[in-house]
Design an enzyme around this catalytic site. Structure first.
Site, PDB file in Angstrom:
ATOM      1  N   LYS A   1      -2.486  21.901  -8.789  1.00 18.36           N
ATOM      2  CA  LYS A   1      -1.953  22.968  -9.650  1.00 18.36           C
ATOM      3  C   LYS A   1      -1.154  22.361 -10.807  1.00 18.36           C
ATOM      4  CE  LYS A   1      -1.600  26.427  -6.078  1.00 18.36           C
ATOM      5  NZ  LYS A   1      -0.788  26.909  -4.977  1.00 18.36           N
TER       6      LYS A   1
ATOM      7  N   GLU B   1       4.562   5.035   4.210  1.00 15.61           N
ATOM      8  CA  GLU B   1       3.968   6.322   4.551  1.00 15.61           C
ATOM      9  C   GLU B   1       5.045   7.236   5.157  1.00 15.61           C
ATOM     10  OE1 GLU B   1       0.954   7.957   4.053  1.00 15.61           O
ATOM     11  OE2 GLU B   1       2.373   9.433   4.786  1.00 15.61           O
TER      12      GLU B   1
ATOM     13  N   ASP C   1      -2.219  12.092  -3.063  1.00  9.88           N
ATOM     14  CA  ASP C   1      -2.283  13.564  -3.091  1.00  9.88           C
ATOM     15  C   ASP C   1      -2.508  14.018  -4.532  1.00  9.88           C
ATOM     16  OD1 ASP C   1      -1.617  13.991  -0.302  1.00  9.88           O
ATOM     17  OD2 ASP C   1       0.372  13.256  -0.814  1.00  9.88           O
TER      18      ASP C   1
ATOM     19  N   THR D   1     -10.731   4.002   3.735  1.00  9.58           N
ATOM     20  CA  THR D   1      -9.614   4.760   4.306  1.00  9.58           C
ATOM     21  C   THR D   1     -10.179   5.990   5.016  1.00  9.58           C
ATOM     22  OG1 THR D   1      -9.176   6.352   2.537  1.00  9.58           O
ATOM     23  CG2 THR D   1      -8.289   4.133   2.225  1.00  9.58           C
ATOM     24  N   ARG D   2      -9.315   6.641   5.775  1.00 10.17           N
ATOM     25  CA  ARG D   2      -9.731   7.843   6.511  1.00 10.17           C
ATOM     26  C   ARG D   2     -10.091   8.971   5.537  1.00 10.17           C
ATOM     27  NH1 ARG D   2      -8.713  11.071  11.199  1.00 10.17           N
ATOM     28  NH2 ARG D   2      -7.457  12.844  10.561  1.00 10.17           N
ATOM     29  N   TYR D   3      -9.253   9.131   4.540  1.00 10.24           N
ATOM     30  CA  TYR D   3      -9.474  10.186   3.557  1.00 10.24           C
ATOM     31  C   TYR D   3     -10.783   9.930   2.807  1.00 10.24           C
ATOM     32  CZ  TYR D   3      -8.371  13.558  -0.061  1.00 10.24           C
ATOM     33  OH  TYR D   3      -8.419  14.625  -0.912  1.00 10.24           O
TER      34      TYR D   3
ATOM     35  N   GLU E   1       0.858  -1.196   0.000  1.00 12.64           N
ATOM     36  CA  GLU E   1       0.000   0.000   0.000  1.00 12.64           C
ATOM     37  C   GLU E   1       0.891   1.241   0.000  1.00 12.64           C
ATOM     38  OE1 GLU E   1      -3.295   0.231   2.749  1.00 12.64           O
ATOM     39  OE2 GLU E   1      -3.605   2.357   2.264  1.00 12.64           O
TER      40      GLU E   1
ATOM     41  N   ASP F   1     -10.904  10.864  -5.338  1.00  2.00           N
ATOM     42  CA  ASP F   1     -12.150  11.642  -5.394  1.00  2.00           C
ATOM     43  C   ASP F   1     -11.899  12.930  -6.185  1.00  2.00           C
ATOM     44  OD1 ASP F   1     -10.439  12.835  -3.566  1.00  2.00           O
ATOM     45  OD2 ASP F   1     -12.070  13.563  -2.285  1.00  2.00           O
TER      46      ASP F   1
ATOM     47  N   ASP G   1       9.356   7.401   1.633  1.00  3.52           N
ATOM     48  CA  ASP G   1       8.949   7.398   0.233  1.00  3.52           C
ATOM     49  C   ASP G   1       9.008   5.962  -0.313  1.00  3.52           C
ATOM     50  OD1 ASP G   1       9.026   7.795  -2.581  1.00  3.52           O
ATOM     51  OD2 ASP G   1       9.915   9.770  -2.302  1.00  3.52           O
TER      52      ASP G   1
END
Ligand SMILES: C[S@@+](CC[C@H](N)C(=O)[O-])C[C@H]1O[C@@H](n2cnc3c(N)ncnc32)[C@H](O)[C@@H]1O
Length: 220
Positions: free
Chosen positions: A128, A75, A124, A198-200, A50, A160, A102
């Site tokens: 931009k 993570e 993430d 997941t939390r997000y 993951e 999302d 990483d």
């Protein structure tokens, strides 16, 4: 750390947040080193990776659901790592490895065709335009993943963020080593069987957002 023949990888996200509790400090000092994945000594049985495991909700739930597999979480954000360690200890999970860094140097070290499943959940989005090159879904990272994934292995990516969703599809459809076996909208609008939230993702759903869940396969 970087590629053997190139510049070091640059990580742009956050590595530190709030102060850790004494228990979390202890877990970082004592438990984390024991869970470090060693690409030269991988456990037997299915290996799932993951990337960006955040607070570890999905990682630990999948580990509990699949005692036959070993899960590696990556993570770089230490607070997320500390939360994950707390869950690993509380639940007595013996099939989780965790890297507080990483994922890219780890990918470089993993043997060819060693990973049975990879999750990249709510990466993430770097919205931009000038930051798009920071996105974890890139041709270079897909090349690394194609090398380490076994033929037929799943690469599951959820987001999302609709611009990132289009980016993900464009990159995966252009890559010769991946297939997208989806047949109907439910195949990407609904989470795949066995998915754990997941939390997000929970936050996105609370806001009324409709995440997309892509399942690609490493072709043979
Ligand atoms: C938006 S968060 C989502 C976390 C979690 N998957 C969830 O859904 O709750 C994205 C995570 O990816 C991690 N991340 C970003 N770049 C990474 C990299 N190169 N290797 C591993 N993790 C990375 C970040 O630190 C961050 O915790």
């Amino acid at each position: 750390m970087g590629r053997a023949d190139g510049p070091p990888y640059r990580f742009y996200g956050r590595r530190r947040g709030k102060r850790l509790s004494p228990r979390q400090e202890r877990l970082i000092d004592d438990l984390l080193p024991r869970l470090a994945p060693d690409p030269a000594r991988l456990p037997a049985g299915p290996l799932w990776l993951e990337i960006g495991s955040g607070g570890g909700e999905h990682l630990t739930a999948q580990a509990a659901d699949h005692p036959e597999a070993t899960l590696i979480g990556c993570e770089p954000f230490l607070e997320g790592v500390a939360k994950t360690l707390g869950m690993i200890e509380d639940e007595g999970l013996g099939n989780v490895l965790l890297l507080d860094d990483d994922v890219r140097p780890l990918l470089d070290g993993l043997p060819d065709s060693s990973v049975d499943r990879c999750f990249i959940l709510f990466p993430d989005p770097w919205p931009k335009l000038r930051h798009h090159k920071r996105r974890i879904v890139s041709r270079e990272n897909l090349d690394s993943l194609a090398r380490v994934l076994k033929p037929g292995a799943d690469l599951r990516i959820a987001t999302d963020h609709m611009d990132y969703a289009r980016w993900i599809l464009r990159h995966l459809l252009a890559h010769p080593d991946f297939d997208w076996p989806a047949e109907r909208p439910g195949d990407w609008r609904l989470p795949p069987a066995g998915h754990r939230r997941t939390r997000y993702e929970a936050k996105a759903l609370e806001k009324g957002d409709r995440p997309l869940y892509f399942r690609f396969t490493r072709n043979t």
